[in-house]
Design a protein around this motif. Structure first.
Motif, short mmCIF file in Angstrom:
data_model
loop_
_atom_site.label_atom_id
_atom_site.label_comp_id
_atom_site.label_asym_id
_atom_site.label_seq_id
_atom_site.Cartn_x
_atom_site.Cartn_y
_atom_site.Cartn_z
N ASN A 14 0.84 -1.20 0.00
CA ASN A 14 0.00 0.00 0.00
C ASN A 14 0.87 1.25 0.00
N GLU A 15 1.94 1.22 0.77
CA GLU A 15 2.84 2.37 0.83
C GLU A 15 3.51 2.65 -0.51
N LYS A 16 3.68 1.61 -1.31
CA LYS A 16 4.27 1.76 -2.65
C LYS A 16 3.20 1.98 -3.72
N ARG A 17 1.93 2.10 -3.28
CA ARG A 17 0.79 2.34 -4.16
C ARG A 17 0.59 1.21 -5.18
N GLN A 18 0.86 0.00 -4.73
CA GLN A 18 0.69 -1.18 -5.56
C GLN A 18 -0.74 -1.71 -5.43
N TYR A 19 -1.18 -2.43 -6.44
CA TYR A 19 -2.44 -3.15 -6.36
C TYR A 19 -2.18 -4.40 -5.52
N ILE A 20 -2.72 -4.41 -4.32
CA ILE A 20 -2.53 -5.54 -3.41
C ILE A 20 -3.91 -6.12 -3.10
N GLY A 21 -4.20 -7.25 -3.69
CA GLY A 21 -5.48 -7.91 -3.47
C GLY A 21 -5.28 -9.28 -2.87
N SER A 22 -4.79 -10.21 -3.68
CA SER A 22 -4.63 -11.59 -3.23
C SER A 22 -3.31 -11.85 -2.51
N THR A 23 -2.38 -10.90 -2.59
CA THR A 23 -1.12 -11.06 -1.87
C THR A 23 -1.39 -10.90 -0.38
N ASP A 24 -0.96 -11.87 0.41
CA ASP A 24 -1.26 -11.86 1.84
C ASP A 24 -0.15 -11.16 2.63
N GLU A 25 -0.08 -9.85 2.46
CA GLU A 25 0.95 -9.06 3.14
C GLU A 25 0.60 -8.79 4.59
N GLU A 26 1.64 -8.70 5.39
CA GLU A 26 1.48 -8.24 6.77
C GLU A 26 1.45 -6.72 6.77
N LEU A 27 1.09 -6.14 7.89
CA LEU A 27 1.09 -4.69 8.00
C LEU A 27 2.51 -4.14 7.96
N SER A 28 2.63 -2.92 7.51
CA SER A 28 3.89 -2.21 7.52
C SER A 28 4.32 -1.99 8.97
N GLU A 29 5.58 -2.26 9.27
CA GLU A 29 6.08 -2.06 10.64
C GLU A 29 5.91 -0.60 11.07
N GLU A 31 3.65 1.50 10.00
CA GLU A 31 2.22 1.75 10.21
C GLU A 31 1.78 1.24 11.58
N VAL A 32 2.25 0.08 11.99
CA VAL A 32 1.92 -0.46 13.31
C VAL A 32 2.47 0.45 14.40
N LEU A 33 3.69 0.89 14.24
CA LEU A 33 4.30 1.80 15.21
C LEU A 33 3.51 3.10 15.31
N ASN A 34 3.17 3.68 14.15
CA ASN A 34 2.39 4.92 14.14
C ASN A 34 1.05 4.72 14.83
N PHE A 35 0.40 3.61 14.56
CA PHE A 35 -0.89 3.32 15.17
C PHE A 35 -0.76 3.25 16.69
N LYS A 36 0.23 2.53 17.17
CA LYS A 36 0.42 2.37 18.62
C LYS A 36 0.73 3.69 19.30
N GLN A 37 1.39 4.60 18.59
CA GLN A 37 1.71 5.91 19.16
C GLN A 37 0.50 6.85 19.17
N LYS A 38 -0.40 6.71 18.19
CA LYS A 38 -1.50 7.67 18.04
C LYS A 38 -2.81 7.22 18.68
N TYR A 39 -3.05 5.92 18.76
CA TYR A 39 -4.37 5.44 19.16
C TYR A 39 -4.30 4.54 20.38
N LYS A 40 -5.42 4.52 21.07
CA LYS A 40 -5.63 3.58 22.17
C LYS A 40 -6.77 2.67 21.74
N THR A 41 -6.87 1.51 22.37
CA THR A 41 -7.94 0.60 21.96
C THR A 41 -9.32 1.21 22.20
N ASP A 42 -9.44 2.17 23.13
CA ASP A 42 -10.74 2.79 23.36
C ASP A 42 -11.02 3.96 22.40
N SER A 43 -10.14 4.17 21.42
CA SER A 43 -10.37 5.19 20.39
C SER A 43 -11.46 4.75 19.41
#
Length: 155
Positions: A14-29, A31-43
């Motif tokens: 997604n970060e490279k703006r590729q068509y990703i449909g059937s490829t079973d990619e994991e999340l970007s490291e 992106e996970v870090l950004n999420f953990k810094q910005k959000y709480k589970t109660d968000s």
């Protein structure tokens, strides 16, 4: 009944703006870090159930947002099969005649070795309807952008 539609977090493709449909990619490291810094589970709204596409990116997003809620996988909620366009971006495809035909059709013709818009939309919407008929309460559907667009286009 309340259904909350959530798109999975970004993958490296997604970060490279590729068509990703059937490829079973994991999340970007990152992106996970950004999420953990910005959000709480109660968000996010509290839910009784989490329903996901079985792709890693959806499961991982669900585990980040709703770590205490049981996850139910539904294979028909997967992203569109991008066939020969899978894993490529616009720059790699812009001179491909099959890609140009698909773009000219506004994405409605079948992707070579992939799905047509109608096949994809029918698959997603049929599953969505099954979920609506079978569920009571509040649930989050953590799926793909294409899946959400297919459902919203119909409903």
């Amino acid at each position: 009944m309340e259904l909350i539609l959530i798109r999975h977090l970004k993958t490296p493709g997604n970060e490279k703006r590729q068509y990703i449909g059937s490829t079973d990619e994991e999340l970007s490291e990152q992106e996970v870090l950004n999420f953990k810094q910005k959000y709480k589970t109660d968000s996010y709204p509290q839910v009784q159930q989490v329903i996901v596409s079985p792709m890693k990116r959806c499961i991982q997003t669900a585990e980040l947002i709703y770590p205490e809620v049981q996850i139910q996988q539904e294979s028909l909620l997967k992203e569109c099969d991008f066939g020969i366009f899978e894993g490529k971006n616009y720059d790699e495809l812009k001179n491909d005649s099959d890609y140009q035909k698909w773009i000219d059709s506004m994405g409605t013709m079948a992707i070579p070795q992939g799905e047509s818009h109608e096949q994809f939309k029918t698959r997603c919407c049929n599953e969505f309807e099954s979920i609506v008929k079978a569920f009571q309460g509040t649930a989050a559907l953590i799926v793909h952008g294409g899946t959400i667009m297919a459902v919203l286009e119909k409903y």
